[in-house]
Design an enzyme around this catalytic site. Sequence first.
Site, PDB file in Angstrom:
ATOM      1  N   LYS A 142     -33.213 -18.967  37.026  1.00 40.18           N
ATOM      2  CA  LYS A 142     -34.471 -18.234  37.263  1.00 40.18           C
ATOM      3  C   LYS A 142     -35.538 -19.161  37.842  1.00 40.18           C
ATOM      4  CE  LYS A 142     -37.508 -17.582  33.658  1.00 40.18           C
ATOM      5  NZ  LYS A 142     -38.905 -17.943  33.917  1.00 40.18           N
ATOM      6  N   ASN A 143     -35.710 -20.316  37.201  1.00 39.35           N
ATOM      7  CA  ASN A 143     -36.842 -21.161  37.571  1.00 39.35           C
ATOM      8  C   ASN A 143     -36.608 -21.945  38.856  1.00 39.35           C
ATOM      9  OD1 ASN A 143     -38.296 -20.155  35.494  1.00 39.35           O
ATOM     10  ND2 ASN A 143     -37.928 -21.869  34.092  1.00 39.35           N
ATOM     11  N   CYS A 148     -45.215 -15.637  30.541  1.00 41.82           N
ATOM     12  CA  CYS A 148     -45.211 -15.630  29.072  1.00 41.82           C
ATOM     13  C   CYS A 148     -46.507 -16.223  28.551  1.00 41.82           C
ATOM     14  CB  CYS A 148     -44.037 -16.455  28.549  1.00 41.82           C
ATOM     15  SG  CYS A 148     -42.464 -15.630  28.722  1.00 41.82           S
ATOM     16  N   ARG A 164     -52.213 -22.494  29.928  1.00 37.99           N
ATOM     17  CA  ARG A 164     -51.359 -22.803  31.083  1.00 37.99           C
ATOM     18  C   ARG A 164     -52.260 -23.078  32.281  1.00 37.99           C
ATOM     19  NH1 ARG A 164     -45.926 -19.173  31.158  1.00 37.99           N
ATOM     20  NH2 ARG A 164     -45.156 -21.008  32.282  1.00 37.99           N
ATOM     21  N   ASP A 184     -37.917 -24.822  26.913  1.00 38.81           N
ATOM     22  CA  ASP A 184     -37.379 -23.458  27.017  1.00 38.81           C
ATOM     23  C   ASP A 184     -36.206 -23.236  26.064  1.00 38.81           C
ATOM     24  OD1 ASP A 184     -39.284 -23.047  28.933  1.00 38.81           O
ATOM     25  OD2 ASP A 184     -37.938 -23.216  30.638  1.00 38.81           O
ATOM     26  N   ARG A 199     -36.672 -10.427  31.608  1.00 37.76           N
ATOM     27  CA  ARG A 199     -37.318 -11.220  32.663  1.00 37.76           C
ATOM     28  C   ARG A 199     -36.450 -12.408  33.056  1.00 37.76           C
ATOM     29  NH1 ARG A 199     -42.459 -13.572  31.148  1.00 37.76           N
ATOM     30  NH2 ARG A 199     -41.911 -14.558  33.102  1.00 37.76           N
TER      31      ARG A 199
HETATM   32  N1  EPU Z   1     -50.298 -27.956  33.046  1.00 36.01           N
HETATM   33  C1  EPU Z   1     -51.621 -28.318  33.202  1.00 36.01           C
HETATM   34  N2  EPU Z   1     -52.161 -28.277  34.469  1.00 36.01           N
HETATM   35  C2  EPU Z   1     -51.429 -27.909  35.561  1.00 36.01           C
HETATM   36  C3  EPU Z   1     -50.080 -27.542  35.395  1.00 36.01           C
HETATM   37  C4  EPU Z   1     -49.541 -27.590  34.116  1.00 36.01           C
HETATM   38  O1  EPU Z   1     -52.314 -28.645  32.248  1.00 36.01           O
HETATM   39  O2  EPU Z   1     -51.975 -27.907  36.687  1.00 36.01           O
HETATM   40  C5  EPU Z   1     -49.722 -27.962  31.689  1.00 36.01           C
HETATM   41  C6  EPU Z   1     -49.434 -26.525  31.247  1.00 36.01           C
HETATM   42  O3  EPU Z   1     -50.601 -25.964  30.647  1.00 36.01           O
HETATM   43  C7  EPU Z   1     -48.301 -26.697  30.285  1.00 36.01           C
HETATM   44  C8  EPU Z   1     -47.549 -27.928  30.810  1.00 36.01           C
HETATM   45  O4  EPU Z   1     -48.456 -28.578  31.714  1.00 36.01           O
HETATM   46  O5  EPU Z   1     -48.784 -26.997  29.007  1.00 36.01           O
HETATM   47  C9  EPU Z   1     -46.236 -27.611  31.517  1.00 36.01           C
HETATM   48  O6  EPU Z   1     -46.472 -26.945  32.697  1.00 36.01           O
HETATM   49  P1  EPU Z   1     -45.518 -27.032  33.986  1.00 36.01           P
HETATM   50  O7  EPU Z   1     -46.401 -26.963  35.170  1.00 36.01           O
HETATM   51  O8  EPU Z   1     -44.556 -28.173  33.863  1.00 36.01           O
HETATM   52  O9  EPU Z   1     -44.699 -25.688  33.814  1.00 36.01           O
HETATM   53  P2  EPU Z   1     -44.659 -24.426  34.774  1.00 36.01           P
HETATM   54  O10 EPU Z   1     -44.345 -24.860  36.152  1.00 36.01           O
HETATM   55  O11 EPU Z   1     -45.845 -23.575  34.543  1.00 36.01           O
HETATM   56  C10 EPU Z   1     -42.080 -24.101  34.460  1.00 36.01           C
HETATM   57  C11 EPU Z   1     -41.207 -22.969  34.000  1.00 36.01           C
HETATM   58  C12 EPU Z   1     -41.343 -22.771  32.508  1.00 36.01           C
HETATM   59  C13 EPU Z   1     -40.987 -24.071  31.800  1.00 36.01           C
HETATM   60  C14 EPU Z   1     -41.868 -25.225  32.347  1.00 36.01           C
HETATM   61  C15 EPU Z   1     -41.521 -26.574  31.746  1.00 36.01           C
HETATM   62  C16 EPU Z   1     -41.195 -21.518  35.921  1.00 36.01           C
HETATM   63  C17 EPU Z   1     -41.548 -20.218  36.510  1.00 36.01           C
HETATM   64  N3  EPU Z   1     -41.584 -21.741  34.678  1.00 36.01           N
HETATM   65  O12 EPU Z   1     -43.415 -23.677  34.156  1.00 36.01           O
HETATM   66  O13 EPU Z   1     -40.380 -21.785  32.155  1.00 36.01           O
HETATM   67  O14 EPU Z   1     -41.219 -23.936  30.423  1.00 36.01           O
HETATM   68  O15 EPU Z   1     -41.717 -25.307  33.777  1.00 36.01           O
HETATM   69  O16 EPU Z   1     -40.184 -26.868  31.994  1.00 36.01           O
HETATM   70  O17 EPU Z   1     -40.511 -22.330  36.534  1.00 36.01           O
HETATM   71  C18 EPU Z   1     -39.409 -20.071  30.874  1.00 36.01           C
HETATM   72  O18 EPU Z   1     -38.523 -20.020  31.727  1.00 36.01           O
HETATM   73  O19 EPU Z   1     -39.334 -19.490  29.759  1.00 36.01           O
HETATM   74  C19 EPU Z   1     -40.611 -20.874  31.167  1.00 36.01           C
HETATM   75  C20 EPU Z   1     -41.747 -20.742  30.487  1.00 36.01           C
END
Ligand code: EPU
Length: 423
Positions: free
Chosen positions: A22-23, A117, A122, A305, A397
């Site tokens: 998915k990601n 989620c 975030r 995750d 999802r």
């Molecule tokens: N963060 C910041 N500022 C930013 C970006 C991130 O503070 O500009 C913080 C977030 O608040 C969070 C942490 O950094 O606490 C992790 O965020 P990251 O950007 O690494 O995650 P993401 O890109 O928003 C993706 C996956 C998530 C997975 C995370 C970590 C997607 C669509 N989502 O999220 O997947 O948990 O990486 O591996 O790719 C899931 O699949 O259930 C899911 C939540």
Amino acid sequence: MDAFVVHGGRRLSGRVTVSGAKNSALKLVAAALLAQGPSGFSNVPDIADMWTMKEILEDLGARVDAPEPGRFTVHAPSEVGQETSAPLAKRLRASLVLLGPLLARAGRARMAMPGGCNLGNRNIDMHLSGLQQMGAQITYGPDWIEVTVDRLAGAEIDLVYASVGATENLMLAAVGARGTTVIDNAAREPEIVDLAGFLGAMGADISGAGSSRIVVRGVDGLHPASHRVVGDRIEAGTFAVAATLTGGDLEIVGVDPEHLRLPLDKLQAIGASVEPVAGGFAIRGHDALAATDIVTLPFPGCPTDLQPMFIALLSQAAGTSMVTENVYDGRFGIIGELCRLGAEIEREGHHAIIRGPRRLVGTQVEAMDLRAGAALVLAGLVAEGTTVVRNPRHVDRGYAYFAERLRAVAADVERMAVEPAGV
Ligand code: EPU
């Protein structure tokens, strides 16, 4: 009202073929907007988030065909739309990753604040400050942001945290920028490597993906390409936990076990045997499970995750375990629901203290997010009687045909309509 209805007590056994990640898939189809024409994808997961992304891309002017299961073709238009619609973006966190491609193609992107989620805070500050360093200007609205730029310029960007989404957005913005972009403290997840592979096939010049320093040399004239989505390590890990929890025996294929090295080490410490097989791994659970400690961290650390699945598993392990969540400040929603099933878990800040084993007894519980919902279904596999997991749409999802695929390996799980108050 729909729910997963789980009758506990079966050992899982058989073979599971993992879907595409998915990601990764969500970002790959967004990346296709970078070059006019048709880009083809295989191993695309049949999950609700992909269909939402398809609608978002269509809303931006692309044509998206899904000619057969697992295949998407994204026809990127000559002129890409510049605004994501709020109702669609609110359904999908990954809509944010369109920022890079839209800026690269159109020089302007107005993004509705993305949903996804509810896992606590975030932020998107790193996405935005990286783009600012590449010359973009940002305007903030009440529930949108607008980013504009004449032409993106390469920059040296040091991320304060190895954010997956920020690394992806900056790579996507940098491939067509003038000059070289260096992303330091980049995320190293396999999905980043997958995205870099597709961008490379489109003609981009990227090195270092998979390490914490990614170098992108901007090029003119990206072209459409084809790509097979990498296997979903989180889905594979979910089934691996299910095998361990039920004392079962699964062959899990369609995934690189190296992408799960730490979770598989942890499963072995808890009491499973793991062996490599062609295209994946075999895992066998044993009756005695031992407590252990788990700390979530960016890759190659233990993925957040899989944290709710590990908490469910450790509720059945002998002794006291501690799970520490370092990525999200709001990802312990599972604890209350597991305690309703009979688990003994205490939360102290970002630590969960789990005392086990405790007998789980089926009741109605609530899937509050995607991964917690999947973990509650797993808990139901070892609970006495019937566990009803409400709100299965969260699980839809990210997991294709979850109940059917669990049933295919001997679980007693059905997705069905239930009365709000009981089965
Ligand atoms: N963060 C910041 N500022 C930013 C970006 C991130 O503070 O500009 C913080 C977030 O608040 C969070 C942490 O950094 O606490 C992790 O965020 P990251 O950007 O690494 O995650 P993401 O890109 O928003 C993706 C996956 C998530 C997975 C995370 C970590 C997607 C669509 N989502 O999220 O997947 O948990 O990486 O591996 O790719 C899931 O699949 O259930 C899911 C939540």
